[in-house]
Design a protein around this motif. Structure first.
Motif, PDB file in Angstrom:
ATOM      1  N   HIS A   1       7.597   2.354  -1.096  1.00  0.00           N
ATOM      2  CA  HIS A   1       8.331   2.331   0.348  1.00  0.00           C
ATOM      3  C   HIS A   1       7.645   1.236   1.017  1.00  0.00           C
ATOM      4  N   SER A   2       6.686   0.248   0.420  1.00  0.00           N
ATOM      5  CA  SER A   2       6.188  -0.905   1.022  1.00  0.00           C
ATOM      6  C   SER A   2       7.340  -1.984   1.157  1.00  0.00           C
ATOM      7  N   PRO A   3       6.700  -2.969   2.048  1.00  0.00           N
ATOM      8  CA  PRO A   3       7.806  -4.037   2.146  1.00  0.00           C
ATOM      9  C   PRO A   3       7.652  -5.029   0.849  1.00  0.00           C
ATOM     10  N   ALA A   4       6.682  -5.072   0.030  1.00  0.00           N
ATOM     11  CA  ALA A   4       6.676  -5.760  -1.183  1.00  0.00           C
ATOM     12  C   ALA A   4       7.542  -5.128  -2.074  1.00  0.00           C
ATOM     13  N   ALA A   5       7.833  -3.899  -2.083  1.00  0.00           N
ATOM     14  CA  ALA A   5       8.651  -3.168  -2.720  1.00  0.00           C
ATOM     15  C   ALA A   5      10.148  -3.543  -2.635  1.00  0.00           C
ATOM     16  N   ALA A   6      10.373  -3.455  -1.471  1.00  0.00           N
ATOM     17  CA  ALA A   6      11.678  -3.807  -0.769  1.00  0.00           C
ATOM     18  C   ALA A   6      12.287  -5.157  -1.335  1.00  0.00           C
ATOM     19  N   VAL A   7      11.253  -6.293  -1.257  1.00  0.00           N
ATOM     20  CA  VAL A   7      11.345  -7.339  -1.561  1.00  0.00           C
ATOM     21  C   VAL A   7      11.813  -7.548  -3.132  1.00  0.00           C
TER      22      VAL A   7
ATOM     23  N   SER B   1       0.749  -1.168  -0.085  1.00  0.00           N
ATOM     24  CA  SER B   1       0.127   0.051  -0.041  1.00  0.00           C
ATOM     25  C   SER B   1       0.920   1.236  -0.008  1.00  0.00           C
ATOM     26  N   LYS B   2       2.058   1.026   0.310  1.00  0.00           N
ATOM     27  CA  LYS B   2       2.883   2.331   0.504  1.00  0.00           C
ATOM     28  C   LYS B   2       3.910   2.480  -0.734  1.00  0.00           C
TER      29      LYS B   2
END
Length: 693
Positions: A208-214, A204-205
């Motif tokens: 900056h979201s956890p999914a994007a970091a992965v 959702s961010k």
């Protein structure tokens, strides 16, 4: 960890007595709650604490039932009990290696081939007091059915089992390679979670979201990317130090005395086995994992020979002209280490047989006549619509006079082709494309015009109420020479729904290209890969082109276009990877050669995306063409690429000759250029300033 589903172990004298948090029902309820919440979960068994084999099976079946319902258990740890001094069970016998093997095998049989099953390598029983005995134990566990070694830290000890030092990763890799397998680093979530990350992690961010970091850390298989190399960037930017070798001592960093004592204690284990040495990091530099271009950890071995599957596939292509299936193409995209080198060598041999040692290129100019577009493709950083008026610079629409001028200038500088494409401008009709074609021909009547993507052709035909075939005939009669096979991106509708949902569907794109061939217009073909696409989509794309070519024989070349991520909307929203890895780029060209030879014999390397030096290296893995010299390029530059403003013939040929190949200038459709044009193309005058309307 479930550890055990046996309530009997809670009884007085049992290992879980007076431990309410070990209550099996409570632990199973927690695992179920994670399933309801969509949380990727790690569970497993602790064996050798007094449970029976039947109780282990009951625990595995309870976990299997939950996983069948929620699909959230990403790994099972089968951990053997290790006696600890100062505990009530310090004299309890540890389970032998055979018990660990049996339990792993049962877990594999119950959960099948898709479950990740791990065993901690530092706890492997039956070490025999030597590194050789330990490696034999590791091989036994691999043969029993594990596919993961869990977390092996180069920086910290195993705090639960401090007396059991971590093995060196190089040793673990060697033992793994001895069984014909490859040791690869993964993220904390497994590949099947990474490749479906938006189901399992918050996005959702945006970026900056956890999914994007992965996704930033992952390759196309959902494993660790392990490199800072990205398409479009100058240089590899890969850490120079091997991944698993610490920095030499530095005055900028000192290991605290307590940490030194801790590491010394770790090293006091089995003879010949020691933990990773203390890290010596330079200030402002973190330890990192580094992957080689062959897909192996730097400094770590893989199997010495290619797998039987890859050898069989490669041999069948080289010796029996076997036509690869979708599953077989996917298998080749998995290649690492010896498999990777086998695929690349086979592709190079096939290139030699098909094209010889010449490397072709054309002298051309790109003319992107507008960046206004009614579509909102998620990969495109070039186009501008009404919602992006203030982004990526101003919108523009070239005048017909500027198109004429640029074409004439290109001809004067030795070009034989102009490649013309643009956004789908809201005011464009089919007549607009005819006028653009007329303007180019006015600048140079003999110039080959390679123009209008299948999307532009489809849009132009629809505005005039004509069939695609009829409109293509009109373009041909007005002087169009061929079509670029762009707007293909990935020919897999599941991916297109995420990447370019309002664009042509796969079959619509193929229909336009087939119609072009039907009226005598040849086309190139492309693939844009490395964003939100799995390798199976790559295989489907390649085979769709092969099937089309088998019917029409109208495709001149195949051009892999690695995704340039830096300014792409889908990446900035946190929904795409950082383009393909170098290994993936190399394999795309090599596998394409193996899959397409006999159908599409020219495989082109994009020096704009790869960089000139890397593009030349691709000539050794199946490529035979360097594309165009390209006077002006704006689409890749808008996405953040550092290359693309022109690679003139004198530099192009110097690169080719330095690689030991023979350069040969060509036209867009792979014919010899007029002698006068070739002569003019060398050391041409600088381009005049562009006029942007």
């Amino acid at each position: 960890m479930l550890e055990s589903a046996s309530a009997r172990l809670l009884e007085p004298g049992g290992p879980h007595h007076e431990c309410p948090d070990k209550e099996p029902a409570a632990r199973l309820a927690t695992i179920e709650a994670a399933g309801l919440a969509g949380v990727p979960y790690t569970s497993g068994l602790l064996i050798g604490i007094g449970e029976t084999r039947l109780e282990r099976l009951q625990a595995l079946l309870a976990l299997h039932s939950l996983h069948c319902t929620y699909g959230h258990i990403q790994e099972l740890i089968i951990q053997n009990f290790a006696a600890k001094k100062g505990t009530a069970m310090e004299h309890h016998p540890e389970p032998p290696l055979e018990e660990l093997q049996w339990t792993i095998a049962m877990a594999r049989l119950i959960f099948g081939s898709t479950m990740n099953i791990q065993a901690p390598p530092n706890l492997t029983p039956g070490q025999g007091g030597s590194i050789c005995g330990l490696e034999a134990g590791w091989r036994a566990l691999l043969d029993a059915g594990i596919n993961d070694w869990g977390g092996v830290s180069p920086l910290t000890r195993d705090y639960v089992n401090p007396e059991k030092p971590w093995p060196h990763v190089e040793s673990l890799a060697a033992a793994t390679a001895a069984t014909g397998k490859v040791l690869l680093p993964r993220l904390t979530v497994y590949p099947e979670v990474v490749t479906n990350i938006h189901r399992w992690a918050d996005s959702s961010k945006g970026k900056h979201s956890p999914a994007a970091a992965v996704l930033r850390l992952a390759d196309s298989h959902g494993l660790v990317r392990g490199s800072t190399w990205c398409p479009g960037l100058v240089g590899d930017n890969t850490p120079a130090a091997p991944a698993l070798v610490p920095e030499p001592p530095s005055d900028n960093f000192a290991v605290p005395e307590a940490r030194q004592q801790e590491l010394q204690a770790q090293s006091a284990g089995v003879p010949g086995v020691r933990s990773m040495p203390a890290p010596r990091l330079k200030r402002q530099r973190a330890w990192s994992v580094s992957m080689g271009e062959d897909g192996l950890l730097e400094g770590c071995p893989g199997p010495s020979e290619a797998s039987g599957t890859v050898q069989r596939l490669v041999t069948s292509v080289l010796e029996q002209a076997h036509t690869l299936t979708e599953d077989e193409v996917v298998e080749l995209f998995e290649a690492r280490g010896a498999d990777f080198h086998n695929v690349c060598q086979a592709a190079d041999l096939l290139r030699q047989r098909t094209c010889g040692d010449k490397v072709t290129y054309t002298v051309n100019r790109n003319i992107n006549y507008t960046n206004r577009c009614i579509y909102a493709c998620q990969f495109c950083a070039f186009s501008k619509g009404k919602i992006a008026e203030d982004l990526r610079g101003p919108s523009y629409l070239l005048s017909m006079a500027e198109i004429t001028r640029r074409t004439a200038e290109a001809w004067d500088r030795g070009a034989t082709e102009v490649c013309m494409q643009g956004g789908i401008h809201p005011d464009f009709t089919g007549d607009t494309y005819l006028k653009i074609l007329e303007a180019a021909k006015e600048g140079a009547a003999d110039m080959h015009v390679h123009a209008f993507s299948p999307l532009e052709v489809s849009q132009g035909a629809s505005t005039l109420g004509q069939s695609v075939s009829s409109y293509l005939a009109s373009l041909r009669n007005a002087g169009l020479g061929s079509l670029p096979g762009t707007a293909a991106e990935i020919l897999d509708d599941e991916v297109r729904q995420e990447l370019c949902p309002d664009k042509l569907r796969t079959q619509e794109w193929l229909d336009v290209v087939e119609a072009a061939h039907g009226v005598g217009l040849r086309t190139s073909s492309t693939i844009m890969f490395g964003h939100c696409d799995p390798t199976r989509s790559w295989a489907r794309h390649i085979l769709a082109l092969r099937d089309l070519q088998a019917r029409t024989r109208g495709i001149t070349e195949f051009v892999p276009l690695p995704f340039v991520h830096m300014e792409a909307p889908i990446y900035l929203k946190g929904r795409a990877r950082r383009g393909p890895t170098l290994r993936e780029c190399i394999l795309m060209h090599a596998v394409a050669r193996l899959a397409l030879t006999g159908y599409i014999d020219n495989v082109q390397a994009s020096w704009i995306k790869m960089g000139p030096e890397r593009a030349i290296q691709l000539m050794n893995v199946g490529c035979n063409d360097m594309g165009g010299s390209i006077m002006n390029e704006t689409i890749s530059k808008a996405a953040g690429a550092s290359h693309g403003q022109e690679l003139p013939p004198e530099k192009m040929e110097a690169l080719i000759e330095a690689a030991g190949r023979r350069p040969q200038q060509r036209t867009c459709i792979y014919e010899h250029p007029p002698l006068g044009q070739r002569e003019k193309s060398f050391f041409a005058a600088p381009l005049a300033p562009l006029v942007m309307s």
